[in-house]
Design a protein around this motif. Structure first.
Motif, short mmCIF file in Angstrom:
data_model
loop_
_atom_site.label_atom_id
_atom_site.label_comp_id
_atom_site.label_asym_id
_atom_site.label_seq_id
_atom_site.Cartn_x
_atom_site.Cartn_y
_atom_site.Cartn_z
N LYS A 103 0.84 -1.19 0.00
CA LYS A 103 0.00 0.00 0.00
C LYS A 103 0.88 1.25 0.00
N LEU A 104 0.66 2.09 -1.00
CA LEU A 104 1.46 3.29 -1.17
C LEU A 104 1.01 4.36 -0.19
N ASP A 105 1.97 4.97 0.50
CA ASP A 105 1.68 6.03 1.45
C ASP A 105 2.41 7.29 0.98
N ALA A 106 1.79 8.03 0.07
CA ALA A 106 2.37 9.25 -0.48
C ALA A 106 1.27 10.30 -0.52
N PRO A 107 1.28 11.29 0.38
CA PRO A 107 0.16 12.23 0.53
C PRO A 107 -0.21 12.98 -0.74
N ARG A 108 0.76 13.29 -1.60
CA ARG A 108 0.47 14.10 -2.79
C ARG A 108 0.27 13.26 -4.05
#
Length: 545
Positions: free
Chosen positions: A205-210
């Motif tokens: 699961k990717l955790d990149a706010p932008r």
């Protein structure tokens, strides 16, 4: 001369009466070789220039066609005629395991020729020397693939990160180094496996706010190999939309772990970060060109310790105590030399079909399409909608259903987790345990619907995969097949269905009746609904829950 240095450039100065020694003649050769190789290195790079195709002659031998290549030190490699080789006799091939992929590699080589006696000042110093140096090549085997980022030039335009690797499977991903604000770009998952490796699944699961993963509500980046697929290489493209705030975004992994499943074997690999992407308003082509010309000279001319080329990937199949060549993949890492003439023709061809550019990067969008079936007597339908958040145009085409029928049919597959699970039977799944699916939609609407469910028999046995014996679905009373030649692991499950007519849904339950060594039950269901009087359409759909 195995000279791996380009500098300094010194040439001889000739004058009357000059005494020429061995050093002067070697300097003369070195000067022109270094100049030529530096030009090759910086202007052309390394790779195949022409020929050098690798083909399978039979189950154990390959042939390398004549051709020319440049290595990563600018040295020319020439194969003047085809060469036939037996894989197991090539340098670097190990005989301890045949279920693998091997790589046919080509390197520059030179050998002494025409041995003569040298003339020295004393008899004691006399020795044999070679009168010539023959420039040639060396073909050998590498059993490990190179790191995805080690291929020259790729890091200029994209970032490659190795996610998982073992002797049978390698998973890596590529992302662009730069994107514009609001741009929809592609993250690519690359899966490389051997022929006899079990079904592969991968997820993190990717955790990149932008950044927003457009086709996943929870940011999942995943791959699920088709059940009956026999490929060894997969490339999965995952659309991601960049935010509007500029700056560098780290591609962090939620929880710091990725899940890898090989058949029934579940693995977890530590994965904290999978790279970085810079969101910039700059013109991306100009930015990449600037990076290219800003490279430092010492890095550009750095002597690679292993300046060889990968000509082919050979996929092997283990058959008893020997191997069989399954297939050959040419130049697996795209190591080619693109000449200016070729690049010009490719550019001209691309321009002929290039659409007129309108707007800027802020106008980037995606288009998704969907085809649905409508009643046989209805007119075709076409609808367009726009998702402003994801910048996606959704095109939906409705086509009349062909033919007549007196019932509607829907089918699908659902996997029900079996927990707790342990590979140390009998301390795994307790006999008598019951497990249930979520409430499922059959898409046939409200009313009376008949639902039948059967359990698919699947496992990671290599021989069964090769013979496709795992393609079995068991319906009804599985105890009929107990203690027979048709008995399978699926017989240790009982399957039941609850239908909710007013909701247009149903639920499937399974109960463990005997020893099982799987962590999920794969259920194939069929829903049948009688057609109302006066209607003629029939729906056939296949869904995966």
């Amino acid at each position: 001369m195995k000279n791996l240095r380009y500098f300094p450039h010194e040439r001889n100065v000739y004058f009357k009466g000059k005494l020429l020694t061995v050093r002067d003649f070697e300097s003369e050769q070195r000067y022109f070789n270094d100049k030529r190789r530096l030009t090759n290195r910086l202007l052309h790079g390394g790779g195949v220039v022409c020929g050098l195709q690798v083909i399978a002659v039979d189950e154990k031998q390959i042939s390398v066609e004549a051709g020319v290549a440049l290595d990563y030190l600018g040295r020319e490699i020439v194969l003047p005629e085809p060469v036939k080789l037996k894989l197991s006799m090539m340098e670097g091939f190990s005989n301890n395991d045949y279920a693998k992929n091997v790589y046919v590699c080509l390197a520059y080589d030179e050998k002494g020729k025409e041995q003569v006696f040298s003339v020295s000042e004393t008899v004691e110093q006399e020795m044999a020397e070679y009168n010539r140096v023959a420039e040639g090549y060396r073909l050998f085997i590498k059993e490990e693939a190179p790191h995805p980022a080690s291929i020259e030039g790729v890091q200029l335009v994209e970032q490659r990160v190795l996610l998982f690797a073992d002797p049978q499977v390698r998973i890596w991903q590529s992302t662009p180094r730069y994107v514009n604000p609001g741009e929809v770009f592609t993250l690519q998952l690359h899966i490389e496996k051997t022929v006899q490796t079990s079904r592969v699944q991968f997820q993190y699961k990717l955790d990149a706010p932008r950044l927003t993963v457009l086709e996943s509500s929870d940011g999942s980046v995943s791959f699920l190999e088709p059940v009956d697929a026999k490929e060894t290489d997969y490339v999965i493209s995952i659309p991601i939309k960049a935010g509007w705030d500029r700056g560098t975004v780290e591609l962090a992994v939620l929880g710091g772990k990725a899940e890898v499943r090989l058949g029934d074997r579940l693995l977890h690999t530590d994965l904290v970060s999978v790279g970085k992407i810079e969101i910039t308003p700059d013109d991306l082509v100009e930015r990449l060109v600037s990076d290219y010309y800003s490279r430092k000279l010492d890095k550009v001319t750095h002597a690679n310790e292993q300046p060889f080329l990968y000509l082919a990937k050979v996929c092997l199949l283990q058959m008893n105590a020997t191997y069989v060549i399954e297939k050959v993949v040419p130049v697996p890492f795209g190591e080619y030399v693109y000449t200016p003439a070729l690049l010009q023709k490719l550019a001209l061809r691309a321009q002929k079909g290039k659409p007129v550019e309108q707007g800027s990067y802020t106008d980037s969008f995606r288009v998704t399409t969907r085809v649905k079936e409508i009643a046989a007597g209805d007119k075709p339908q076409f609808d367009v909608s726009y998702d402003n958040l994801a910048s996606v145009y959704q095109l939906e085409l409705g086509l009349p259903r062909p033919g007549k029928a007196n019932e509607q049919v829907a089918t699908g597959v659902v996997e029900i987790p079996i927990e707790p699970y342990s590979s140390n039977w009998p301390f795994g799944v307790k006999i008598g345990n019951r497990y249930f699916s979520e409430e499922l939609k059959h898409s046939l609407g409200k009313g009376s619907v008949y639902v039948s469910a059967g359990i698919e028999d699947f496992h990671a046995d290599v021989i069964d995969e090769l013979l496709s014996q795992h393609e079995q679905v068991m319906y009804g009373h599985s105890s009929v097949f107990d203690d027979s030649e048709y008995a399978t692991d699926a017989a240790n499950f009982a399957v039941g269905v609850i239908v909710y007519p007013q909701k247009g849904t149903f639920r499937i339950g399974v109960q463990v009746k005997g020893p099982v060594q799987i962590d999920r039950a794969r259920i194939r269901w069929w829903a049948i609904k009688p057609q109302a009087a006066g209607t003629e359409d029939v729906a056939h759909q296949d869904s995966q829950e």
